[in-house]
Design a protein around this motif. Sequence first.
Motif, PDB file in Angstrom:
ATOM      1  N   TRP A   1       5.160  -3.184 -18.059  1.00  0.00           N
ATOM      2  CA  TRP A   1       5.919  -4.149 -17.282  1.00  0.00           C
ATOM      3  C   TRP A   1       5.417  -5.559 -17.539  1.00  0.00           C
ATOM      4  O   TRP A   1       6.116  -6.523 -17.286  1.00  0.00           O
TER       5      TRP A   1
ATOM      6  N   ARG B   1       3.404   1.675  -9.376  1.00  0.00           N
ATOM      7  CA  ARG B   1       3.737   0.246  -9.494  1.00  0.00           C
ATOM      8  C   ARG B   1       4.047  -0.374  -8.134  1.00  0.00           C
ATOM      9  O   ARG B   1       3.947  -1.580  -7.975  1.00  0.00           O
ATOM     10  N   PHE B   2       4.475   0.469  -7.193  1.00  0.00           N
ATOM     11  CA  PHE B   2       4.888  -0.046  -5.886  1.00  0.00           C
ATOM     12  C   PHE B   2       3.755  -0.043  -4.871  1.00  0.00           C
ATOM     13  O   PHE B   2       3.942  -0.476  -3.744  1.00  0.00           O
ATOM     14  N   LEU B   3       2.615   0.501  -5.270  1.00  0.00           N
ATOM     15  CA  LEU B   3       1.509   0.553  -4.315  1.00  0.00           C
ATOM     16  C   LEU B   3       0.655  -0.703  -4.436  1.00  0.00           C
ATOM     17  O   LEU B   3       0.279  -1.096  -5.540  1.00  0.00           O
ATOM     18  N   PRO B   4       0.352  -1.332  -3.314  1.00  0.00           N
ATOM     19  CA  PRO B   4      -0.510  -2.514  -3.372  1.00  0.00           C
ATOM     20  C   PRO B   4      -1.938  -2.115  -3.732  1.00  0.00           C
ATOM     21  O   PRO B   4      -2.339  -0.967  -3.548  1.00  0.00           O
ATOM     22  N   VAL B   5      -2.674  -3.094  -4.236  1.00  0.00           N
ATOM     23  CA  VAL B   5      -3.989  -2.804  -4.792  1.00  0.00           C
ATOM     24  C   VAL B   5      -4.931  -2.188  -3.754  1.00  0.00           C
ATOM     25  O   VAL B   5      -5.771  -1.352  -4.088  1.00  0.00           O
ATOM     26  N   PHE B   6      -4.782  -2.557  -2.470  1.00  0.00           N
ATOM     27  CA  PHE B   6      -5.737  -2.013  -1.497  1.00  0.00           C
ATOM     28  C   PHE B   6      -5.518  -0.523  -1.254  1.00  0.00           C
ATOM     29  O   PHE B   6      -6.401   0.155  -0.742  1.00  0.00           O
ATOM     30  N   ILE B   7      -4.357  -0.016  -1.630  1.00  0.00           N
ATOM     31  CA  ILE B   7      -4.182   1.436  -1.568  1.00  0.00           C
ATOM     32  C   ILE B   7      -4.615   2.082  -2.883  1.00  0.00           C
ATOM     33  O   ILE B   7      -5.303   3.091  -2.895  1.00  0.00           O
ATOM     34  N   ARG B   8      -4.253   1.445  -4.010  1.00  0.00           N
ATOM     35  CA  ARG B   8      -4.600   2.027  -5.303  1.00  0.00           C
ATOM     36  C   ARG B   8      -6.111   2.091  -5.509  1.00  0.00           C
ATOM     37  O   ARG B   8      -6.631   3.041  -6.071  1.00  0.00           O
TER      38      ARG B   8
ATOM     39  N   ALA C   1       7.061  -5.681  -6.961  1.00  0.00           N
ATOM     40  CA  ALA C   1       7.109  -4.231  -6.735  1.00  0.00           C
ATOM     41  C   ALA C   1       6.092  -3.834  -5.664  1.00  0.00           C
ATOM     42  O   ALA C   1       6.379  -3.019  -4.780  1.00  0.00           O
ATOM     43  N   GLU C   2       4.916  -4.441  -5.708  1.00  0.00           N
ATOM     44  CA  GLU C   2       3.887  -4.111  -4.713  1.00  0.00           C
ATOM     45  C   GLU C   2       4.294  -4.578  -3.318  1.00  0.00           C
ATOM     46  O   GLU C   2       4.014  -3.908  -2.333  1.00  0.00           O
TER      47      GLU C   2
ATOM     48  N   GLY D   1       6.813  -2.071  -2.091  1.00  0.00           N
ATOM     49  CA  GLY D   1       6.102  -0.852  -1.687  1.00  0.00           C
ATOM     50  C   GLY D   1       5.388  -1.038  -0.367  1.00  0.00           C
ATOM     51  O   GLY D   1       5.400  -0.144   0.493  1.00  0.00           O
TER      52      GLY D   1
END
Lengths: 286, 81
Positions: A15, A257-264, B23-24, B27
């Motif tokens: 992306w 791709r849709f998960l924010p960094v604090f979850i990933r 996208a984030e 989400g």
Amino acid sequence: MTGTRISVTRQTARWDPEAEVSVKEAMDFWSFAAAAANVVMQLASPGVGYGVVESKVDAGSILKHPWKRLRTTSQYLAVAVFGSEEDRAAFRAAVDGAHRQVISTPESPVKYNAFDRELQMWVAACLFVGLEDTYKLLRGEMTPEQAEQFYRSSWTLGTTLQVTADQWPATRAGFDAYWDDACSRVVIDEPVREYLSDLINLRMINPVLGLPFRPLLKFLTIGFLAPVFRDALGVRWSSGKQRLFEWLFLLVAFVNRFLPVFIRQGGSHIVLADVRRRVRANSSLI
Amino acid sequence: MIINIVAVLTALRKLLGVEMTLAEWIGTAVLAAIPYLVIGMLWTLTHIDHLNGLGRVDQVASLVVSVISWPVLLFSDVCVA
């Protein structure tokens, strides 16, 4: 030598084709799907395999204390990838304490020593390969420049312990040559195979918890093993399973791709905070 | 306990400096909406008396609005049909 890396025909498109990349982005929690496969790869080097199987450090054994081992291993990765120099020094001191007891005896089938820089380089190389594979499945193929950046950012996976920067091949292509050569010495003897079988079949955790996950873990583990490791372990894979594996990670990559960094990556930062708390409180790290 | 104000500010600046892709953000909005909508559904299921006598379309519209606007309906007795 061929068959030393997994090959994927369908994978997510990039992306952000121009972006700067780093091993930090490979630390999304899905990457831990490849954890057991990485243990197999590491132990497929006889010096590491017998060193782990014969180890007298029960506190660090994944078969005896699986949850503790999960914490300490995830903390090692968090410290190596996200940690500061001080974090790394503290963790190195703790791991050195355990590694000092891991040395072959006259009865051992092979000679080994946990401070052997070559063995440590192999383990660090396995970690790099695991993170590169999962990163490409989650984020797409890298350009040659990105691949170099990613590779260069991964060196702390080894230099956090006794591996030195000049042990890492200078370029990504150089790493391929190292890896192919090292894979030609992959052997999994019976004692190590039994150990790995216990791990993959989750015999070390409560069966009520373990049984439902056994088929999934087996699928993921064999899927993340390159042919050379599958052959050494004596497991089979099929084109149908490969198709399923690739579709699964196309879906996972899309969701990711849709998960924010604090979850990933939140988990890694929580275990890193726990490392810092332990250092401040002077309690044991591993 | 002594709080190191400089360290707190540094951490806060770092947190506020985090960049997220569109996208984030989408989400994050979806994740945040899940508990909200679950509560809305529970609230609606326990407050459906007024639906009797309404037409089919009105019933569906009423349910949807009720699931979405449950915080308002908690405090006021608006008729959403």
